[in-house]
Design a protein around this motif. Structure first.
Motif, mmCIF file in Angstrom:
data_model
loop_
_atom_site.group_PDB
_atom_site.id
_atom_site.type_symbol
_atom_site.label_atom_id
_atom_site.label_comp_id
_atom_site.label_asym_id
_atom_site.label_seq_id
_atom_site.Cartn_x
_atom_site.Cartn_y
_atom_site.Cartn_z
ATOM 1 N N THR A 92 9.583 -3.761 -2.426
ATOM 2 C CA THR A 92 8.200 -3.721 -2.925
ATOM 3 C C THR A 92 8.023 -4.675 -4.099
ATOM 4 O OG1 THR A 92 8.039 -1.399 -2.251
ATOM 5 C CG2 THR A 92 6.391 -2.207 -3.822
ATOM 6 N N LYS A 112 3.220 -12.984 0.156
ATOM 7 C CA LYS A 112 1.863 -12.419 0.132
ATOM 8 C C LYS A 112 0.895 -13.265 0.963
ATOM 9 C CE LYS A 112 1.608 -11.826 -4.440
ATOM 10 N NZ LYS A 112 1.128 -11.382 -5.775
ATOM 11 N N GLN A 169 5.583 -8.022 -4.238
ATOM 12 C CA GLN A 169 4.533 -8.109 -5.266
ATOM 13 C C GLN A 169 4.650 -9.384 -6.092
ATOM 14 O OE1 GLN A 169 5.329 -4.421 -7.249
ATOM 15 N NE2 GLN A 169 3.833 -3.258 -6.044
ATOM 16 N N VAL A 224 -2.110 -7.485 5.850
ATOM 17 C CA VAL A 224 -2.749 -6.377 5.124
ATOM 18 C C VAL A 224 -2.010 -6.168 3.808
ATOM 19 C CG1 VAL A 224 -3.624 -5.177 7.170
ATOM 20 C CG2 VAL A 224 -1.309 -4.692 6.360
ATOM 21 N N ASP A 225 -2.440 -5.194 3.039
ATOM 22 C CA ASP A 225 -1.806 -4.917 1.757
ATOM 23 C C ASP A 225 -0.358 -4.470 1.933
ATOM 24 O OD1 ASP A 225 -4.149 -5.516 0.482
ATOM 25 O OD2 ASP A 225 -4.817 -3.422 0.318
ATOM 26 N N ILE A 226 0.429 -4.701 0.899
ATOM 27 C CA ILE A 226 1.861 -4.381 0.922
ATOM 28 C C ILE A 226 2.091 -2.910 1.260
ATOM 29 C CG2 ILE A 226 3.921 -4.182 -0.548
ATOM 30 C CD1 ILE A 226 2.739 -6.662 -2.110
ATOM 31 N N GLU A 227 1.258 -2.023 0.695
ATOM 32 C CA GLU A 227 1.452 -0.584 0.880
ATOM 33 C C GLU A 227 1.379 -0.177 2.349
ATOM 34 O OE1 GLU A 227 -0.637 -1.993 -1.272
ATOM 35 O OE2 GLU A 227 0.524 -1.598 -3.100
ATOM 36 N N ARG A 228 0.684 -0.962 3.156
ATOM 37 C CA ARG A 228 0.560 -0.647 4.587
ATOM 38 C C ARG A 228 1.905 -0.790 5.305
ATOM 39 N NH1 ARG A 228 -2.254 1.947 8.618
ATOM 40 N NH2 ARG A 228 -1.985 0.829 10.579
#
Length: 585
Positions: free
Chosen positions: A76, A86, A80, A91-95
Motif C-alpha cells: 500500500t 498510480k 501511494q 481505480v483507487d488503490i483501496e479497491r
C-alpha cells in the motif's frame, strides 16, 4: 559518488538533465553506495507478485499468515508513493488491496491478481521509460531520481544483471567508444540499449580433470567437455590467457538463454554447482572445481568476453582501511569488557559473520546473517522471534541513520575536491574546534549558513548529483519535523526489510526456493548486523564498560527514546542543538 571525466560530453549547457541521470545511475549501481542511495529490493509490481506468492505459501502452511499484514502495508505504501504505478491503475488503490482480517484470503488473492496484471513488469517498464525520458528532457531532478531508482529495481527483478547495467552506464556516458553525448535525446538511445532482450550464449569454463570421472553423467546437465576450444575462439582465448593447463578440461554449456552475459554466466555456474554437489554426495575427498574466469560467446554475433566470478554480496559492505582496522582490533582486544558468557556469545556471532563472508553461496550467507541477528538479540518472553529482532535492531539503526548520511556526504564532498571543501567549511561561523562531521552538519542544517551553501552550489559546476544531494539533505536537516519524518520512514523500511530477510530464510529452509532479490537482502542484512556489532563493541570498550548484550540493548533502547524525544522538543536547529542529530556520544 564520484565525479567522472566528461570528455565524451559536448554542449554541456543543454545536457543538465541527462548528465544528472548518468551520475545518479552510476551511484545506484555502484556496489559501495549507501543503502539509502541504492535501488529498493522491490517496487510495486514485484511487491504485488511477492504478496501473491506469500498467500500461496500461507495456503501451503509454509509461511505464517501473520506475515501478510506487513506485506500488504508495504505494498500500500509503495503504491501511494509511486507515480508510475498510480498512472496505470484503473481505480483507487483501496479497491485492489483488501487488508481487513475479516476478508477471505481467496478474495484478497483475486484482487491482487488483477492488480498484478495491471502492474505487469512490461506495462510498468514501458511507462517508466516514458516518464523518465520526459523528466530528463525537462530537467526535473526529483523525478529523474525517483524514476531512475525504480528503473533499476524493475530491470534487475526482471532478470538483468546489475554489473551489466553498471558497465553499460560507464560505456555509454563516460568511458567507452560509443558516440559522444551531444543531445538530450540520447536518453532514448540509452534506454533502448538496456531494454530487456533475451539472447543466447555459450559459456566455457576451465575445469579440473576430476570432471572426467562424471563424463557419462554430464549430458543430463547439458554440459560438454573438450580438450581444445573451437577454432574460432582460440586466438581470442590465447590473447586473454584463457588456457587449460595440467590436464585441465574445457567445459562448455551451450545455448543458455539470458538477458546479458553476466546473467548467462550465473545460470551456467548454477548448473556446474549442481553437478559438483551431486558428485560430492558420492565422493567426499575432492570436489570438481573450475577457474573463476569464463569465456562467453553471444550466439549469432561476434561478441566474445571474459568474465570473472561475481563479487560476493558480503563484500559490498563498508570496510575500514587496513591500518584503521588494525587499530580498532587492538582497541577491542584491550578494552572489551564483556563477561564470560556474553563474550562466548559474541565469538559465536563473529564466527557466523565470518562464515557468511567466506562462503560464496548466497543462500548460506543469508541463513548465517539471520542466525547472527537472532543470536545477538536478547530474548524477550512472549514476543515472537521476528518481532523481537525487529524491535531490538531498530534503535541501533535509527539512531545511526543521520550520522551515516552525514559521514557519506562528507566523504563524497572531500572526494570531489578536498581543497574547496575545506575552504568552504572554514567560513562557517562559531565552528572552531568542531569535528569535521559537525561542521558539515552545520553547513547543511543551519538556516543562517545559506550564503555559504550557495557558494558550495556554485563551486560544484557540472557535478549535478552532489549539488542535488546537498540541496535535498539541507532541505530535510533544516527542519526538525522533516528529520523526524525521514527517520520514521527509514524505520518503517528497515522493519519491512528485516521481516523480508526472515521470510526468505523460511522459504529457503522450508521450500528450497530462492527469490531473485536475495542479493539485496544479503547486502542490507549484512549492513544491519555490522551496525549492531560495531555499536556493541563501542559501548563495551568505552567508559560504560558494558558487560552483556542485555545491557547494550537496554542502553541503546534508552538512548533511542531520548534521541526521538529530544528531536520532538526542537522547534528550530541552531549551532548547539543540531549536534544532537549525530550519534557520537
Amino acid at each position: 559518488m564520484r565525479f567522472r571525466n566528461l570528455k565524451k560530453w559536448k554542449n554541456l549547457k543543454n545536457l543538465e538533465g541527462l548528465l544528472f541521470f548518468a551520475q545518479r545511475m552510476e551511484e545506484l549501481l555502484f556496489d559501495y553506495s549507501l543503502d539509502t542511495y541504492k535501488p529498493l529490493a522491490l517496487n510495486a509490481p514485484f511487491l504485488c507478485q511477492e504478496t501473491l506468492e506469500l498467500i500461496s505459501d500461507i495456503d501451503k502452511s509454509i509461511i505464517d499468515s501473520a506475515n501478510l499484514k506487513h506485506v500488504l502495508e508495504e505494498l500500500t505504501w509503495s503504491l501511494q508513493n509511486d507515480n508510475i504505478a498510480k498512472s496505470l491503475l484503473d481505480v483507487d488503490i483501496e479497491r485492489y488491496i483488501l487488508d481487513s482480517e475479516e476478508t477471505k484470503l481467496s478474495e484478497k488473492e483475486i484482487r491482487l491478481e488483477v492488480l498484478s496484471k495491471t502492474l505487469s513488469p512490461s506495462r510498468y517498464l514501458k511507462r517508466c521509460y516514458e516518464l523518465l525520458s520526459s523528466s530528463v528532457k525537462d530537467v526535473k531532478k526529483t523525478e529523474i531520481d525517483t524514476y531512475s531508482k525504480t528503473l533499476i529495481t524493475t530491470l534487475t527483478n526482471i532478470g538483468i544483471n546489475k554489473q551489466y547495467l553498471y558497465n553499460k552506464i560507464l560505456d555509454f556516458f563516460f568511458l567507452g567508444d560509443s558516440p559522444n553525448i551531444s543531445s538530450v535525446d540520447q536518453i532514448d538511445d540509452f534506454l533502448n540499449a538496456i531494454a530487456p532482450r533475451i539472447h543466447e550464449f555459450d559459456i566455457f569454463f576451465i575445469s579440473s580433470s576430476l570432471i572426467n570421472s562424471v563424463a557419462d553423467s554430464i549430458k543430463a546437465f547439458k554440459i560438454g567437455m573438450h580438450k581444445e576450444l573451437p577454432e574460432e575462439l582460440r586466438e581470442y582465448a590465447l590473447n586473454q590467457n584463457f588456457i587449460a593447463k595440467n590436464n585441465e578440461i574445457y567445459v562448455e554449456i551451450k545455448n543458455v538463454n539470458a538477458f546479458d552475459s553476466y546473467s548467462a554466466r550465473k545460470i551456467a555456474d548454477i548448473r556446474l554447482d549442481n553437478l559438483s554437489d551431486l558428485f560430492t554426495l558420492f565422493y567426499h575427498k575432492k570436489q570438481i572445481s573450475w577457474k573463476e574466469e569464463t569465456l562467453i560467446r553471444q550466439c549469432y554475433s561476434d561478441e566474445l568476453v571474459i568474465i570473472g566470478s561475481p563479487k560476493n554480496s558480503m563484500e559490498k559492505g563498508f570496510d575500514l582501511k587496513p591500518a584503521k582496522a588494525s587499530k580498532q582490533l587492538n582497541l577491542l582486544i584491550e578494552n572489551f569488557s564483556f563477561r564470560k558468557n556474553s563474550f562466548e556469545k559474541f565469538n559465536r556471532i563473529v564466527d557466523f559473520h565470518g562464515i557468511s563472508v567466506n562462503n560464496d553461496i548466497i543462500e548460506n550467507q543469508l541463513l548465517n546473517i539471520w542466525i547472527s541477528l537472532e543470536t545477538i538479540t536478547p530474548s524477550q518472553t512472549g514476543n515472537a522471534k521476528i518481532k523481537n529482532v525487529v524491535s531490538s535492531a531498530i534503535p541501533f539503526i535509527v539512531t545511526n541513520y543521520i550520522t551515516r548520511l552525514i559521514e557519506r556526504f562528507t566523504a563524497d564532498l572531500f572526494r570531489w575536491n578536498k581543497f574547496t571543501a575545506k575552504n568552504i567549511l572554514r567560513k562557517l561561523p562559531d565552528t572552531k574546534g568542531d569535528a569535521i562531521y559537525i561542521k558539515v552538519l552545520k553547513l547543511l542544517g543551519i538556516e543562517d549558513n545559506e550564503s555559504i551553501r550557495k557558494e558550495l552550489y556554485d563551486s560544484l559546476g557540472d557535478f549535478h548529483l552532489l549539488r542535488y544531494r546537498t540541496f535535498q539533505l539541507s532541505k530535510v536537516l533544516k527542519s526538525p519535523k522533516k528529520v523526524i519524518e525521514l527517520i520514521d520512514s527509514h524505520e518503517k523500511k528497515v522493519s519491512w526489510q528485516i521481516r523480508r530477510i526472515y521470510r526468505t530464510r523460511n522459504l529457503i529452509v522450508h521450500s528450497g526456493r530462492t527469490p531473485k532479490y536475495i542479493h539485496t537482502l544479503v547486502e542490507n542484512g549484512h549492513d544491519y548486523l555490522d551496525q549492531l556489532l560495531f555499536e556493541v563493541i563501542k559501548l563495551s570498550c568505552n567508559d560504560y564498560e558494558i558487560e552483556s548484550f542485555e545491557q547494550v540493548f537496554e542502553l541503546v533502547k534508552i538512548r533511542y527514546h531520548k534521541y526521538k524525544r529530544a528531536l520532538s522538543d526542537i522547534e528550530k536547529f541552531d549551532g548547539d542543538n543540531i549536534v544532537s542529530l549525530l550519534n557520537y556520544t
